[in-house]
Design an enzyme around this catalytic site. Structure first.
Site, PDB file in Angstrom:
ATOM      1  CD  GLN A  14     -60.508 -25.640  52.002  1.00  0.00           C
ATOM      2  OE1 GLN A  14     -61.233 -25.034  52.773  1.00  0.00           O
ATOM      3  NE2 GLN A  14     -60.019 -26.836  52.316  1.00  0.00           N
ATOM      4  CG  HIS A  43     -56.817 -27.499  54.845  1.00  0.00           C
ATOM      5  ND1 HIS A  43     -56.524 -27.746  56.158  1.00  0.00           N
ATOM      6  CD2 HIS A  43     -57.848 -26.622  54.863  1.00  0.00           C
ATOM      7  CE1 HIS A  43     -57.358 -27.053  56.943  1.00  0.00           C
ATOM      8  NE2 HIS A  43     -58.156 -26.357  56.178  1.00  0.00           N
ATOM      9  CD  GLU A  65     -64.963 -29.360  53.866  1.00  0.00           C
ATOM     10  OE1 GLU A  65     -64.093 -29.231  52.980  1.00  0.00           O
ATOM     11  OE2 GLU A  65     -64.702 -29.706  55.031  1.00  0.00           O
ATOM     12  CG  HIS A  66     -65.489 -24.865  53.887  1.00  0.00           C
ATOM     13  ND1 HIS A  66     -64.518 -25.808  53.618  1.00  0.00           N
ATOM     14  CD2 HIS A  66     -65.685 -24.887  55.231  1.00  0.00           C
ATOM     15  CE1 HIS A  66     -64.144 -26.374  54.764  1.00  0.00           C
ATOM     16  NE2 HIS A  66     -64.823 -25.849  55.755  1.00  0.00           N
ATOM     17  CG  ASP A 107     -61.903 -23.502  58.778  1.00  0.00           C
ATOM     18  OD1 ASP A 107     -62.863 -24.204  58.412  1.00  0.00           O
ATOM     19  OD2 ASP A 107     -61.082 -23.006  57.974  1.00  0.00           O
ATOM     20  CG  HIS A 155     -97.844 -57.611  62.079  1.00  0.00           C
ATOM     21  ND1 HIS A 155     -97.110 -58.735  61.839  1.00  0.00           N
ATOM     22  CD2 HIS A 155     -96.947 -56.589  62.228  1.00  0.00           C
ATOM     23  CE1 HIS A 155     -95.813 -58.409  61.833  1.00  0.00           C
ATOM     24  NE2 HIS A 155     -95.692 -57.116  62.062  1.00  0.00           N
TER      25      HIS A 155
END
Lengths: 422, 422
Positions: free
Chosen positions: A250, A253, A317-318, A351, A410
């Site tokens: 991670q 990145h 996220e993960h 991934d 209506h």
């Protein structure tokens, strides 16, 4: 990593706060780019591509010959890998189809939903240090399965694997353009690039700001984005070298990647840290990763309940669960993008190639958002059919409610029909 | 209605263009309201409620006694109607649950999705001329089915049916506050109102602008909003009085409501117009409706194919198919929020009680957006579990792809595991 031992719950929000990025300056830079592309189309694209990416925008999509050449440039090993990933991702997303089910909510009143592919979608793939052909698969495969008629891909990258993946997923046209100007082209259309109805894909802060600005005007986008992140919950059943490798995968990145290790065992934190330092030294992208690791935290908590509460508050996220009975723990997770169970399920599987989608909610957005799936590429249209007996039975309910809301036309739409059936 | 006979396809986009609303001035007015509530909480809510709605904001949710009193104020007829609608809406949304299905994408690689209710959601119900208790059902029922733990309702309305519906759907707390300040309170939280993770509900231009501005910051919202609209495709099997009544039931929502009639038959347009004028005279809200009708269009086209293409280009929020074989025509509709089939399925059925949701994409957003459903109140978390044999089989694929993307820590996370298994 900063090691924090048994912080009080009152301190959790501060510990887990993501770095707040001021978007105002970036939006101010991006707004005129959007406006230029909106008003001047390809001419603006050409100027902006030259200025920001040193690309000569041709106004034409990538041609057949270039696509064929890209395929020849790839090794057989890489092509086989991409095909394997394609197959797994396709299998998982194919299972997300929902069959039409007609529901008779009461006799004579039948309602259902039809899933219809969004006709035109735009996929953005950034340039930069990593050529994200895997993201072409992650966005293109559900688009293909959904039956999207036009799949437009914009990228400043020249990597042949991106073009190869684009062909596999049936992209209609690839345009060589990047940045906020590419998002503007997809949002408004230009002479060469068709306007799409939904825009997907990652990018730098300018791309993200452009997506959020066109979303404010009503354009559909995949989700808001922030730096990528992983949280790992590890106990003494975890293999420290594996945990360290996952944290680093991670961290590489970028310097702003978020990495969080949670454990109830001090020795787990210690041994993971040792493995981390050893592995870091061997990484080509060690400078980026080292910065991310320096900003990251290992949090020691008292109990499994604490760990689960903390992870749900963080909404990673993960989320990797390297613990005993990981599936039982996963059942108690309410906020996460994607969960990886046990010692042999690294984040990099998801991934690339296990089948799940890697476009996931960052920055705590997992509290409300899901990752990309087949759902992201379809609209669900509701349909209803009411018989004469159905409207007789349901009509008085509608009349009473419409009258109470003071919407008498209506009510009248029902009363006229009921009168005709008497 | 303006009658347009056989316009050329080149003119369609202009004919069907929605009025463009400049949002800049409204955003400028709304941004300081958001900022005040964000920084000063309840004190700002009290000031703004007094200023804009002449409401004294108490800082307390509506109390048990007031809820009980609301129930006593409603007629038995209305309570029965609301309960019938509740049951139908619940039945339809209950069927939208997706069971967990574990997919073995390859031997030893198992992936699935879990649907988890969004923990905290905010529902906004406007004040104004129509007390929209039906919208409480439409938003509250899927929230309840999704298992949302906190359902916070903000409304400036005092109508007892809103409080009654709120109890039925299990709203946690009702706060008497409206406008952009209510949206700000839900987005940022105040001393009295909890911050939520997703905001739903209709409102005026200020409320809409507030939702879009907090969405730009990453808050999840139901969808972008515009004026309500209906398109009706009618042939000689349609009953003109019913078509006219359906057009009017849309038109009475407000002067900016969009109403479109499409037909291949001139006499259908003529007879509907006559019925329209007769019915309009009898409506209490005829001034609003007359303005909407004056801005509306009846379009004559040559063939059914033209009609379908035109309707798909328009992407109506509500689409009524008063034609022969309406179900076959509906299969060819790719862009619409909700479709109503045949002479006995008025839009007001779906607005109130048939079971489908009435929170639908307007303004052409149906090209990419779906209406509210159970999906809107859950996140889907992907989960994966890979066995030792699984990673042996999948590992080389991940290694090849990670290396080609120059993400070597991603590769290493797999290589270490493979090495440990040799």
């Amino acid at each position: 990593m900063q090691i924090l031992s048994f912080p009080s719950r009152a301190d959790w929000p501060t510990l887990m706060a993501r770095p707040v990025q001021s978007t105002e300056a970036i939006e101010k830079a991006v707004a005129p780019i959007l406006e230029q592309v909106r008003t001047r189309g390809d001419a603006a694209l050409a100027e902006l591509s030259e200025k920001f990416d040193q690309i000569a925008y041709t106004g034409f999509p990538v041609q057949e010959a270039d696509l064929a050449a890209a395929e020849r440039q790839l090794s057989d090993e890489l092509k086989t890998a991409i095909q394997r990933a394609y197959q797994n991702i396709r299998t998982f997303h194919e299972a997300q189809r929902q069959p039409v089910e007609k529901i008779e909510t009461m006799p004579g009143v039948t309602c259902w939903r039809r899933s219809v592919g969004i006709e035109k979608v735009g996929l953005y793939i950034p340039g930069g240090t990593a050529p994200l052909f895997s993201t072409v698969l992650m966005l293109g495969i559900p688009a293909q399965l959904a039956g999207c008629k036009e799949i437009i891909l914009c990228t400043p990258s020249h990597h042949p694997a991106i073009l190869y993946a684009a062909q596999l997923v049936g992209v209609t046209n690839v345009f060589r353009v990047g940045g906020a100007q590419a998002i503007a082209a997809l949002a408004y259309g230009t002479e060469s690039i068709p306007q799409v109805y939904k825009i997907f894909g990652p990018g730098n802060q300018y791309v993200t700001a452009a997506k959020m600005l066109v979303a404010k005007e009503g354009m559909a986008i995949d989700m808001p984005a922030g730096p990528s992140e992983v949280a790992i919950y590890a106990d003494e059943t975890a293999v420290p070298a594996f945990v360290a490798a996952d944290l680093l995968s991670q961290a590489e990145h970028g310097a702003d990647s978020q990495v969080l290790l949670v454990s109830t065992h001090k020795n787990v934190v210690t041994t993971v840290n040792i493995a981390l330092m050893t592995q870091l030294e061997r990484l080509p992208r060690r400078d980026l990763a080292a910065q991310a690791i320096a900003n990251s935290k290992a949090i020691l908590v008292e109990t499994q309940d604490d760990a689960i509460d903390l992870l749900n508050a963080y909404a990673a996220e993960h989320l990797i669960l390297s613990v005993e009975n990981p599936e039982a723990v996963a059942e108690r997770i309410t906020n996460a993008g994607s969960i990886f169970l046990g010692n042999y399920t690294p984040e990099s599987a998801g991934d690339y190639a296990s089948g799940t989608n890697h476009t996931l909610p960052t920055n705590g957005f997992a509290r409300a958002y899901s990752g990309v799936s087949l759902d992201s590429f379809v609209k669900k249209i509701t349909v209803q059919s009411i018989s004469q007996d159905g409207i007789k039975a349901l009509g008085p309910t509608i009349e009473a409610m419409a009258e109470a809301e003071s919407l008498l036309a209506h009510k009248q739409a029902v009363s006229l029909r009921l009168a005709s059936l008497q």
